[in-house]
Design an enzyme around this catalytic site. Structure first.
Site, PDB file in Angstrom:
ATOM      1  N   ASP A  48       0.985  -1.223  -0.099  1.00 23.20           N
ATOM      2  CA  ASP A  48      -0.129   0.071   0.086  1.00 23.20           C
ATOM      3  C   ASP A  48       0.911   1.267   0.138  1.00 23.20           C
ATOM      4  O   ASP A  48       1.433   1.439   0.924  1.00 23.20           O
ATOM      5  CB  ASP A  48      -0.934   0.005   1.169  1.00 23.20           C
ATOM      6  CG  ASP A  48      -1.991   0.951   1.239  1.00 23.20           C
ATOM      7  OD1 ASP A  48      -1.907   1.958   0.242  1.00 23.20           O
ATOM      8  OD2 ASP A  48      -3.056   0.880   1.848  1.00 23.20           O
ATOM      9  N   ASP A  49       0.899   2.075  -1.425  1.00 24.62           N
ATOM     10  CA  ASP A  49       1.580   3.179  -1.189  1.00 24.62           C
ATOM     11  C   ASP A  49       3.285   2.987  -1.248  1.00 24.62           C
ATOM     12  O   ASP A  49       3.828   3.756  -0.866  1.00 24.62           O
ATOM     13  CB  ASP A  49       1.387   4.233  -0.056  1.00 24.62           C
ATOM     14  CG  ASP A  49      -0.005   4.606  -0.082  1.00 24.62           C
ATOM     15  OD1 ASP A  49      -1.075   4.229  -0.940  1.00 24.62           O
ATOM     16  OD2 ASP A  49      -0.601   5.338   0.910  1.00 24.62           O
ATOM     17  N   CYS A  88      -6.083   4.046  -3.174  1.00 23.45           N
ATOM     18  CA  CYS A  88      -6.346   2.867  -2.619  1.00 23.45           C
ATOM     19  C   CYS A  88      -7.403   2.083  -3.271  1.00 23.45           C
ATOM     20  O   CYS A  88      -7.217   1.156  -3.850  1.00 23.45           O
ATOM     21  CB  CYS A  88      -6.358   2.921  -1.041  1.00 23.45           C
ATOM     22  SG  CYS A  88      -4.751   3.372  -0.333  1.00 23.45           S
ATOM     23  N   ARG A  92      -7.758  -1.134  -6.101  1.00 23.62           N
ATOM     24  CA  ARG A  92      -8.159  -2.655  -5.526  1.00 23.62           C
ATOM     25  C   ARG A  92      -9.276  -3.156  -6.549  1.00 23.62           C
ATOM     26  O   ARG A  92      -9.399  -3.965  -6.961  1.00 23.62           O
ATOM     27  CB  ARG A  92      -8.591  -2.404  -3.992  1.00 23.62           C
ATOM     28  CG  ARG A  92      -7.149  -2.598  -3.191  1.00 23.62           C
ATOM     29  CD  ARG A  92      -7.591  -1.549  -2.018  1.00 23.62           C
ATOM     30  NE  ARG A  92      -6.256  -1.046  -1.556  1.00 23.62           N
ATOM     31  CZ  ARG A  92      -5.226  -1.492  -0.810  1.00 23.62           C
ATOM     32  NH1 ARG A  92      -5.610  -2.795  -0.291  1.00 23.62           N
ATOM     33  NH2 ARG A  92      -4.077  -0.961  -0.527  1.00 23.62           N
ATOM     34  N   LYS A 141      -5.409  -5.409   4.208  1.00 22.85           N
ATOM     35  CA  LYS A 141      -6.465  -4.394   3.843  1.00 22.85           C
ATOM     36  C   LYS A 141      -7.318  -4.588   2.677  1.00 22.85           C
ATOM     37  O   LYS A 141      -7.047  -4.606   1.695  1.00 22.85           O
ATOM     38  CB  LYS A 141      -5.756  -3.301   3.644  1.00 22.85           C
ATOM     39  CG  LYS A 141      -6.459  -2.088   3.120  1.00 22.85           C
ATOM     40  CD  LYS A 141      -5.424  -0.613   3.194  1.00 22.85           C
ATOM     41  CE  LYS A 141      -6.145   0.217   2.128  1.00 22.85           C
ATOM     42  NZ  LYS A 141      -5.346   1.468   2.216  1.00 22.85           N
ATOM     43  N   HIS A 143     -10.769  -2.519   1.963  1.00 19.53           N
ATOM     44  CA  HIS A 143     -11.038  -1.301   1.399  1.00 19.53           C
ATOM     45  C   HIS A 143     -11.861  -1.302   0.239  1.00 19.53           C
ATOM     46  O   HIS A 143     -11.664  -0.094  -0.641  1.00 19.53           O
ATOM     47  CB  HIS A 143      -9.676  -0.413   1.251  1.00 19.53           C
ATOM     48  CG  HIS A 143      -9.851   0.913   1.418  1.00 19.53           C
ATOM     49  ND1 HIS A 143      -8.861   1.953   1.248  1.00 19.53           N
ATOM     50  CD2 HIS A 143     -10.938   1.678   2.028  1.00 19.53           C
ATOM     51  CE1 HIS A 143      -9.147   3.187   1.530  1.00 19.53           C
ATOM     52  NE2 HIS A 143     -10.704   3.060   2.000  1.00 19.53           N
ATOM     53  N   SER A 176      -8.197   1.778   5.355  1.00 16.34           N
ATOM     54  CA  SER A 176      -6.948   2.192   5.372  1.00 16.34           C
ATOM     55  C   SER A 176      -6.614   2.450   7.066  1.00 16.34           C
ATOM     56  O   SER A 176      -7.695   2.588   7.760  1.00 16.34           O
ATOM     57  CB  SER A 176      -6.607   3.584   4.823  1.00 16.34           C
ATOM     58  OG  SER A 176      -6.530   3.549   3.385  1.00 16.34           O
ATOM     59  N   HIS A 230       1.321   2.065   4.061  1.00 14.18           N
ATOM     60  CA  HIS A 230       0.409   3.156   4.285  1.00 14.18           C
ATOM     61  C   HIS A 230       0.685   3.726   5.727  1.00 14.18           C
ATOM     62  O   HIS A 230       0.961   3.176   6.790  1.00 14.18           O
ATOM     63  CB  HIS A 230      -1.016   2.659   3.978  1.00 14.18           C
ATOM     64  CG  HIS A 230      -1.930   3.853   4.062  1.00 14.18           C
ATOM     65  ND1 HIS A 230      -2.611   4.634   5.112  1.00 14.18           N
ATOM     66  CD2 HIS A 230      -2.600   4.322   2.736  1.00 14.18           C
ATOM     67  CE1 HIS A 230      -3.285   5.577   4.575  1.00 14.18           C
ATOM     68  NE2 HIS A 230      -3.434   5.276   3.470  1.00 14.18           N
ATOM     69  N   ASP A 282      -0.323  -0.740  -4.533  1.00 10.29           N
ATOM     70  CA  ASP A 282      -1.661  -0.455  -5.237  1.00 10.29           C
ATOM     71  C   ASP A 282      -1.748   0.934  -5.639  1.00 10.29           C
ATOM     72  O   ASP A 282      -2.457   1.505  -6.423  1.00 10.29           O
ATOM     73  CB  ASP A 282      -2.654  -0.380  -3.848  1.00 10.29           C
ATOM     74  CG  ASP A 282      -2.351   0.892  -3.015  1.00 10.29           C
ATOM     75  OD1 ASP A 282      -1.355   1.125  -2.657  1.00 10.29           O
ATOM     76  OD2 ASP A 282      -3.123   1.079  -2.342  1.00 10.29           O
ATOM     77  N   ASN A 283      -0.863   1.986  -5.271  1.00  8.66           N
ATOM     78  CA  ASN A 283      -0.640   3.346  -5.989  1.00  8.66           C
ATOM     79  C   ASN A 283       0.985   3.843  -5.566  1.00  8.66           C
ATOM     80  O   ASN A 283       1.682   3.068  -4.674  1.00  8.66           O
ATOM     81  CB  ASN A 283      -1.486   4.091  -5.501  1.00  8.66           C
ATOM     82  CG  ASN A 283      -1.915   4.149  -4.176  1.00  8.66           C
ATOM     83  OD1 ASN A 283      -2.777   3.698  -3.486  1.00  8.66           O
ATOM     84  ND2 ASN A 283      -0.872   5.256  -3.445  1.00  8.66           N
ATOM     85  N   LYS A 303       1.631   9.443  -5.305  1.00 13.24           N
ATOM     86  CA  LYS A 303       0.070   9.104  -4.921  1.00 13.24           C
ATOM     87  C   LYS A 303      -0.775  10.456  -5.332  1.00 13.24           C
ATOM     88  O   LYS A 303      -0.257  11.413  -5.248  1.00 13.24           O
ATOM     89  CB  LYS A 303       0.015   8.715  -3.435  1.00 13.24           C
ATOM     90  CG  LYS A 303      -1.225   8.450  -3.122  1.00 13.24           C
ATOM     91  CD  LYS A 303      -1.617   8.050  -1.700  1.00 13.24           C
ATOM     92  CE  LYS A 303      -2.804   7.448  -1.063  1.00 13.24           C
ATOM     93  NZ  LYS A 303      -2.748   7.020   0.571  1.00 13.24           N
TER      94      LYS A 303
END
Ligand code: MG
Length: 459
Positions: A48-49, A88, A92, A141, A143, A176, A230, A282-283, A303
Site C-alpha cells: 500500500d503506497d 487505494c 483494488r 487491507k 478497502h 486504511s 501506508h 496499489d498506488n 500518490k
C-alpha cells in the site's frame, strides 16, 4: 496352509497386483498433479503506497529487499506495470475485477462508515476462481466496502466484505490504517479495536502461511493486500530501527521478510512449479509524508497524481518453469490484466454481461519471443476524469475541451522511452502524436466512461 507352489503363484499375482496398483497410483497421482498444474495457485502480494524505487531490484539505495530481489532473479521484473488509479480503493477494485474503476462503482477512496462498495454486479477474481474448486483467502487491507451495517454488525449486512465477495476467509483491517476505528476483523467479526499495528504484518504472514499449508493439496488463491507502508507506519520489533531509510525502510524490509516466508513455504511444500506469485503496490508513494512516505524515482510525482509516479508500480512475478528466470518485461502490463490472465491459466470462465478492460498477457509472462502488450492505449483516470493516455512510449496529459480542439490547459506530451521523468513537454514538436493520442482519449471516454481531461481554468 496352501502349498509352496500356490504361494508362489499367489505371490506373483499379488506382486503383479501391487505393481499394477503402484502404476495406477502413479498414473492417478500424475493425473492429479497434471490437473492441479492446469489450475495453478495464485498469490498476489499487494502493498500500500509503496513507491517505484522502494525495492532493491528497482534501485532503492537504502532499503534492503533480498527476498523480492531473489523473486525477480527467479522470475520477471516489470518496468512498465500500471495500476488503474493513484489511490487505494479504486486501484483494488480494478485489480480484482479487471475493469477500470469507473465501471466498478469505486472511483474514490472509501471512508467508514460506508454504505457502498465494489459493485455487486461485478465478479471478483475470487468469485471467478471459486467454481473451479479454488480455496480463497483475503488477508490484509480490504478497502472495497463493508456493508450496510458497520463492520461487526450482522453478517447478512456485510455484503461488501471479502467473505461475501468470493473469499472463504478474511483476516485484516477493512480499510486504511489512518481511518477510525480501525478494527481487526476475522470474517465479519471485530476481534480487536483499534488494531495493534506493529504486529499486523507478522500476523498477516502467519495467516498466509497457515492458509497455504492448509490448502497445499488443492488449488488456492491468496490475496494479500498489506496494510503497510501506508501511514501511520508500524514495524514489528525485529525490524524496528534497523533500516538506514528509517521506519519506512523497516516496514518495507518486514514486508520483504514476509514475502520470503511465503516463498519458503511454497518451496518447502513443493508448490513452486505450480504457483504464480505476484508482488506489486496499489498506488504511488505519499510524498507529502516526507521520510514516512516512499520514493518513486526516477518517476515524476506519486500518490494522487496522473504522472508516472502515481500509477507505475514496482512489480515482480515468479513462477519457476513458466516465467523465464531473470527476465525483464518492458511492455505495458496492467493490474487489470491479472483477472483475464489468471482466468486463462486456470481455465476459468470470464464474466459475461460486461466488458473487461484487462487482457490475457500470458505470452508476455511466458517471455514468448516478440510478445507485445495487447493494449493500444492505457488511460490514467483520476476519479471520473481521464487525465492522461499512454500509447506505445508516448504519453499525453489531456485537458477538458481537447475534443473540440480547445483544451483548457497546456497539453503535455512526453516520450517515456527517452524521458521517463516527464520533464520535457514535446507537444509542440509532435502535433500528429498529440492528435492521435487525443483521439484515443476521446474514444476511451466513450468506451469506458467519465469525463475527458483534467479540469482546466473556466473561461
Ligand atoms: Mg494505497
Amino acid at each position: 496352509m496352501a502349498s509352496a507352489r500356490m504361494d508362489r503363484r499367489q505371490f506373483l499375482a499379488s506382486l503383479g497386483g501391487a505393481v499394477a496398483a503402484g502404476v495406477t497410483a502413479a498414473v492417478l497421482g500424475r493425473d492429479a498433479r497434471a490437473g492441479q498444474a492446469d489450475k495453478p495457485n495464485v498469490v498476489i502480494i499487494f502493498t500500500d503506497d509503496q513507491g517505484y524505487q522502494d525495492l532493491g531490484c528497482f534501485g532503492s539505495p537504502q532499503i534492503r529487499t533480498p527476498h523480492v530481489d531473489r523473486m525477480a532473479a527467479e522470475g520477471m521484473k516489470f518496468t512498465d506495470f500500471y495500476v488503474a488509479a493513484p489511490v487505494c480503493s479504486p486501484s483494488r477494485a480494478a485489480l480484482l475485477t479487471g475493469c477500470y474503476p469507473i465501471r466498478t462503482g469505486v472511483t474514490a477512496v472509501l471512508f467508514p462508515p460506508q454504505k457502498g462498495g465494489l459493485s455487486l454486479e461485478k465478479r471478483t477474481l475470487a468469485e471467478i476462481l471459486k467454481p473451479l474448486g479454488y480455496a480463497t483467502a483475503c488477508i490484509g487491507k480490504w478497502h472495497l466496502g463493508t456493508g450496510t451495517q458497520a463492520v461487526g454488525g450482522l453478517p447478512q449486512h456485510a455484503e461488501f466484505m471479502p467473505t461475501s465477495r468470493g473469499f472463504d476467509m478474511y483476516f485484516g483491517i477493512p480499510y486504511s490504517n489512518d481511518m477510525k476505528p480501525c478494527p481487526v476483523v476475522r470474517g465479519t467479526e471485530v476481534i480487536e479495536e483499534p488494531a495493534k499495528q506493529d504486529t499486523l504484518t507478522q500476523r498477516y504472514t502467519e495467516e498466509a502461511v497457515r492458509f497455504i499449508r492448509a490448502n497445499k493439496d488443492r488449488p488456492f488463491f491468496l490475496y494479500l493486500p498489506h496494510t503497510m507502508p501506508h501511514v501511520p507506519l508500524a514495524a514489528g520489533e525485529t525490524f524496528r530501527d534497523k533500516s538506514p531509510r528509517g521506519l519506512y525502510g523497516d516496514v518495507i524490509e518486514e514486508i520483504d521478510a514476509s514475502t520470503g516466508a511465503i516463498l519458503k513455504t511454497l518451496r518447502d511444500l513443493g508448490l513452486d512449479d505450480r504457483t504464480l506469485v505476484v508482488f506489486t503496490s496499489d498506488n504511488g508513494p505519499w510524498l507529502s509524508k516526507g521520510k514516512n512516505g516512499g520514493c518513486a524515482k526516477p518517476l515524476r510525482d506519486g500518490k494522487f497524481s496522473t504522472y508516472e509516479g502515481g500509477f507505475r508500480m514496482p512489480t515482480v512475478m515468479r513462477w519457476p518453469g513458466r516465467i523465464p528466470a531473470g527476465s525483464v518485461c518492458r511492455e505495458m502490463v496492467l493490474s487489470m490484466d491479472l483477472v483475464p490472465t489468471v482466468a486463462g491459466l486456470a481455465g476459468a470462465t470470464l464474466p459475461t454481461g460486461y466488458d473487461l478492460d484487462g487482457r490475457d498477457v500470458r505470452p508476455v509472462l511466458e517471455g514468448r519471443p516478440g510478445a507485445k502488450t495487447p493494449h493500444e492505449a492505457f488511460f490514467y483516470y483520476k476519479g471520473n476524469r481521464l487525465e492522461a493516455v499512454r500509447s506505445g512510449t508516448w504519453k499525453l496529459i489531456v485537458f477538458e475541451g481537447a475534443e473540440k480542439g480547445q483544451p483548457r490547459g497546456t497539453m503535455e506530451l512526453y516520450d517515456l522511452a527517452t524521458d521517463i521523468g516527464e520533464e520535457k513537454n514535446v507537444a509542440d514538436a509532435h502535433p500528429d502524436v498529440v492528435q492521435r493520442l487525443t483521439a484515443l482519449a476521446v474514444a476511451g471516454v466513450a468506451r469506458v466512461g467519465g469525463n475527458l481531461g483534467r479540469a482546466g481554468k473556466k473561461k
